[in-house]
Motif scaffolding. Structure first.
Motif, PDB file in Angstrom:
ATOM      1  N   VAL A 108      12.232  -4.113  11.037  1.00 49.10           N
ATOM      2  CA  VAL A 108      11.308  -3.902   9.888  1.00 49.10           C
ATOM      3  C   VAL A 108       9.967  -3.853  10.489  1.00 49.10           C
ATOM      4  O   VAL A 108       9.304  -4.419  11.418  1.00 49.10           O
ATOM      5  N   LEU A 109       9.041  -2.886   9.808  1.00 47.23           N
ATOM      6  CA  LEU A 109       7.693  -2.529   9.891  1.00 47.23           C
ATOM      7  C   LEU A 109       7.075  -2.965   8.626  1.00 47.23           C
ATOM      8  O   LEU A 109       7.270  -2.716   7.632  1.00 47.23           O
ATOM      9  N   LEU A 110       6.133  -4.068   8.568  1.00 46.41           N
ATOM     10  CA  LEU A 110       5.326  -4.315   7.483  1.00 46.41           C
ATOM     11  C   LEU A 110       3.934  -3.605   7.620  1.00 46.41           C
ATOM     12  O   LEU A 110       2.965  -4.226   8.271  1.00 46.41           O
ATOM     13  N   HIS A 111       3.864  -2.499   7.053  1.00 47.70           N
ATOM     14  CA  HIS A 111       2.705  -1.530   7.046  1.00 47.70           C
ATOM     15  C   HIS A 111       1.570  -2.249   6.084  1.00 47.70           C
ATOM     16  O   HIS A 111       1.470  -1.685   4.955  1.00 47.70           O
ATOM     17  N   MET A 112       0.682  -3.081   6.576  1.00 48.62           N
ATOM     18  CA  MET A 112      -0.293  -3.984   5.523  1.00 48.62           C
ATOM     19  C   MET A 112      -1.616  -3.253   5.704  1.00 48.62           C
ATOM     20  O   MET A 112      -2.369  -3.965   5.245  1.00 48.62           O
ATOM     21  N   GLN A 113      -1.875  -1.969   5.957  1.00 47.96           N
ATOM     22  CA  GLN A 113      -3.097  -1.589   5.849  1.00 47.96           C
ATOM     23  C   GLN A 113      -2.974   0.024   5.512  1.00 47.96           C
ATOM     24  O   GLN A 113      -2.241   0.807   5.906  1.00 47.96           O
ATOM     25  N   LEU A 114      -3.900   0.266   4.604  1.00 47.52           N
ATOM     26  CA  LEU A 114      -4.024   1.673   4.031  1.00 47.52           C
ATOM     27  C   LEU A 114      -4.769   2.790   4.759  1.00 47.52           C
ATOM     28  O   LEU A 114      -4.745   3.926   4.556  1.00 47.52           O
ATOM     29  N   ALA A 115      -5.822   2.448   5.776  1.00 45.02           N
ATOM     30  CA  ALA A 115      -6.473   3.168   6.334  1.00 45.02           C
ATOM     31  C   ALA A 115      -5.960   4.368   7.063  1.00 45.02           C
ATOM     32  O   ALA A 115      -4.787   4.206   7.733  1.00 45.02           O
ATOM     33  N   LEU A 116      -6.373   5.541   7.144  1.00 45.75           N
ATOM     34  CA  LEU A 116      -5.809   6.620   7.947  1.00 45.75           C
ATOM     35  C   LEU A 116      -5.618   6.221   9.219  1.00 45.75           C
ATOM     36  O   LEU A 116      -4.378   6.587   9.722  1.00 45.75           O
ATOM     37  N   ARG A 117      -6.552   5.425   9.948  1.00 44.60           N
ATOM     38  CA  ARG A 117      -6.159   5.140  11.615  1.00 44.60           C
ATOM     39  C   ARG A 117      -4.888   4.319  11.503  1.00 44.60           C
ATOM     40  O   ARG A 117      -3.947   4.478  12.486  1.00 44.60           O
ATOM     41  N   PHE A 122       2.786  -0.154   0.665  1.00 43.56           N
ATOM     42  CA  PHE A 122       2.187  -0.412  -0.644  1.00 43.56           C
ATOM     43  C   PHE A 122       2.631   0.316  -1.778  1.00 43.56           C
ATOM     44  O   PHE A 122       3.316   1.349  -1.440  1.00 43.56           O
ATOM     45  N   ASP A 123       2.649  -0.099  -3.089  1.00 45.15           N
ATOM     46  CA  ASP A 123       3.220   0.655  -4.019  1.00 45.15           C
ATOM     47  C   ASP A 123       2.146   1.880  -4.202  1.00 45.15           C
ATOM     48  O   ASP A 123       1.106   1.977  -3.634  1.00 45.15           O
ATOM     49  N   ARG A 124       2.657   2.866  -5.094  1.00 45.82           N
ATOM     50  CA  ARG A 124       1.954   4.030  -5.258  1.00 45.82           C
ATOM     51  C   ARG A 124       0.479   3.951  -5.742  1.00 45.82           C
ATOM     52  O   ARG A 124      -0.459   4.640  -5.403  1.00 45.82           O
ATOM     53  N   ALA A 125       0.290   2.909  -6.976  1.00 46.44           N
ATOM     54  CA  ALA A 125      -0.652   2.550  -7.224  1.00 46.44           C
ATOM     55  C   ALA A 125      -2.000   2.085  -6.324  1.00 46.44           C
ATOM     56  O   ALA A 125      -3.096   2.536  -6.515  1.00 46.44           O
ATOM     57  N   ARG A 126      -1.606   1.589  -5.307  1.00 47.69           N
ATOM     58  CA  ARG A 126      -2.574   0.951  -4.292  1.00 47.69           C
ATOM     59  C   ARG A 126      -2.685   1.875  -2.896  1.00 47.69           C
ATOM     60  O   ARG A 126      -3.662   1.835  -2.376  1.00 47.69           O
ATOM     61  N   ALA A 127      -1.471   2.688  -2.880  1.00 52.50           N
ATOM     62  CA  ALA A 127      -1.384   3.774  -1.710  1.00 52.50           C
ATOM     63  C   ALA A 127      -2.936   4.726  -1.758  1.00 52.50           C
ATOM     64  O   ALA A 127      -3.142   5.307  -2.769  1.00 52.50           O
ATOM     65  N   LYS A 128      -3.226   4.920  -0.540  1.00 52.78           N
ATOM     66  CA  LYS A 128      -3.936   5.965  -0.389  1.00 52.78           C
ATOM     67  C   LYS A 128      -4.148   6.520   1.279  1.00 52.78           C
ATOM     68  O   LYS A 128      -3.272   6.061   1.866  1.00 52.78           O
ATOM     69  N   GLU A 129      -4.700   7.546   1.467  1.00 58.21           N
ATOM     70  CA  GLU A 129      -4.892   8.172   2.863  1.00 58.21           C
ATOM     71  C   GLU A 129      -3.641   8.362   3.273  1.00 58.21           C
ATOM     72  O   GLU A 129      -3.132   8.136   4.523  1.00 58.21           O
ATOM     73  N   LEU A 130      -2.833   9.210   2.342  1.00 57.22           N
ATOM     74  CA  LEU A 130      -1.447   9.310   2.626  1.00 57.22           C
ATOM     75  C   LEU A 130      -0.334   8.470   3.025  1.00 57.22           C
ATOM     76  O   LEU A 130       0.586   8.688   3.845  1.00 57.22           O
ATOM     77  N   HIS A 131      -0.599   7.105   2.785  1.00 60.33           N
ATOM     78  CA  HIS A 131       0.305   6.034   3.106  1.00 60.33           C
ATOM     79  C   HIS A 131       1.592   6.137   2.710  1.00 60.33           C
ATOM     80  O   HIS A 131       2.415   5.909   3.616  1.00 60.33           O
ATOM     81  N   GLY A 132       1.843   6.889   1.604  1.00 62.99           N
ATOM     82  CA  GLY A 132       3.488   7.152   1.175  1.00 62.99           C
ATOM     83  C   GLY A 132       3.971   7.964   2.440  1.00 62.99           C
ATOM     84  O   GLY A 132       5.453   7.695   2.391  1.00 62.99           O
ATOM     85  N   LEU A 133       3.301   8.771   3.222  1.00 64.94           N
ATOM     86  CA  LEU A 133       4.235   9.665   4.085  1.00 64.94           C
ATOM     87  C   LEU A 133       4.712   8.825   5.382  1.00 64.94           C
ATOM     88  O   LEU A 133       5.427   9.292   6.062  1.00 64.94           O
ATOM     89  N   PHE A 134       4.278   7.513   5.458  1.00 65.04           N
ATOM     90  CA  PHE A 134       4.480   6.735   6.589  1.00 65.04           C
ATOM     91  C   PHE A 134       5.486   5.595   6.590  1.00 65.04           C
ATOM     92  O   PHE A 134       5.554   4.795   7.212  1.00 65.04           O
ATOM     93  N   ILE A 135       5.994   5.548   5.266  1.00 66.95           N
ATOM     94  CA  ILE A 135       6.706   4.226   4.982  1.00 66.95           C
ATOM     95  C   ILE A 135       8.024   4.930   4.214  1.00 66.95           C
ATOM     96  O   ILE A 135       8.286   6.186   3.777  1.00 66.95           O
TER      97      ILE A 135
END
Length: 349
Positions: free
Chosen positions: A85-94, A110-123
């Motif tokens: 498991v990876l718990l990806h707990m940060q939204l920043a692009l880096r 994170f869920d879609r409402a909180r996601a930003k900086e293309l976060h959804g592409l990495f989970i």
């Protein structure tokens, strides 16, 4: 729904100090529930200086100041490894880019409402959508997603005896208790006025408390401490830039009360179990305030939000910030001294 214990978990939370402290309670909750699970935490350099000695956790430091070399270092360190498991707990692009160096079957973000900086592409999985949550509660959703039951947050941050000794050595003999002012936030507009800190210090000293100024080694923080001292009519112990993060944590743990704007040591004090009076103007303290002591916050956020947007916090995007260089001026000395007296009475200080 039961969850089998994962063999290995990778936590990705690089920064900042306050968020890392909030995340630490979640990581330790996972440890308690899955004691046999191997936990790796990819964390920032500064944050590791405070938390990198937590027992039973492998820490891998991501030093953002190394630029692209930081990603290369992380890739090399994790080459050939795969986590359950990876718990990806940060939204920043880096952090999103850093996650590419981490191989895991489940990649929870994170869920879609909180996601930003293309976060959804990495989970490949998301925590449940929720509105109106404190940051720490959002982190706790990651633990829930892997089967850890919800429980009140706890912290067990070990303190070295040398750091305890340093903190004890700073005590003022004969003082009723010890009040720590951490006057500097990361952004200047979040700071309270120096003469008001000085007035609060006088109020505390008049009741028998010793007052300390604490903070980091930057020129801005040292200058702010010097200005407060110059305005003060009572003696202050200036420790700004004179402690490590772990020494500061030991001092916070031994303190009676902490007063600070929206800054990392607020959450360090919460982890240490020390009451905090938070001074908030630009961000919603219900989201980013001192988790266990939000009833002691003095804030202008809600009134500023109403003035700027004509809405309450519940009527606008959760976490909506407000802007202005003078928002903190609306927090009066009288409000903070009244809260000080309340905390002293309620906590029996």
């Amino acid at each position: 729904m039961s969850h089998p214990a994962p063999d290995s978990i990778c936590i990705l939370r690089l920064s900042a100090i306050g968020d890392a402290c909030n995340a630490a309670s979640v990581v330790q909750a996972i440890q308690r529930h899955y004691p046999q699970t191997r936990i790796t935490w990819v964390i920032g350099r500064v944050e590791a200086a405070l938390l990198g000695h937590l027992p039973g956790i492998e820490f891998i430091i991501f030093d953002k100041h190394r630029g692209w070399h930081a990603y290369r270092d992380l890739y090399k360190t994790l080459a050939g490894r795969r986590f359950d498991v990876l718990l990806h707990m940060q939204l920043a692009l880096r952090a999103n880019i850093a996650s590419l160096c981490i191989r895991a079957r489940r990649r929870i973000g994170f869920d879609r409402a909180r996601a930003k900086e293309l976060h959804g592409l990495f989970i490949n999985e998301r925590i449940a959508p929720r509105e109106g949550m404190h940051v720490l509660d959002g982190f706790r959703q990651f633990a829930t997603a892997i089967g850890v039951p919800v429980a009140p947050p706890e912290w067990a941050l070990p303190v070295a005896e040398a750091d305890r000794d340093w903190a004890r050595a700073q005590r003022v003999a004969g003082a009723r208790g010890h009040v720590i002012l951490v006057p500097a936030a990361s952004a200047l507009e979040r700071n309270w006025r120096v003469e008001r800190y000085a007035a609060l210090a006088a109020h505390a000293v008049a009741q028998g408390f010793a007052v300390y100024l604490c903070g980091g080694p930057t020129d801005t923080e040292r200058r702010l401490a010097a200005e407060i001292t110059a305005h003060s009519s009572v003696p202050l112990v200036d420790l700004v830039g004179r402690s490590s993060l772990r020494q500061l944590y030991a001092l916070l743990q031994q303190a009676s009360l902490v007063v600070a704007p929206d800054t990392g040591p607020v959450h360090m004090a919460v982890a240490a179990g020390t009451p905090v009076i938070g001074l908030y103007g630009h961000s919603n303290p219900d989201r980013t305030g001192p988790y266990l002591f939000r009833e002691y916050v003095v804030d202008t956020y809600h009134s500023a939000l109403a003035a700027q947007r004509g809405k309450t916090a519940e009527q606008t995007r959760w976490g909506q910030r407000v802007y202005g260089d003078d928002l903190m001026d609306a927090i009066t000395v009288e409000q903070v001294t009244a809260m000080f007296d309340r905390v002293v009475a309620e906590r029996g200080l």
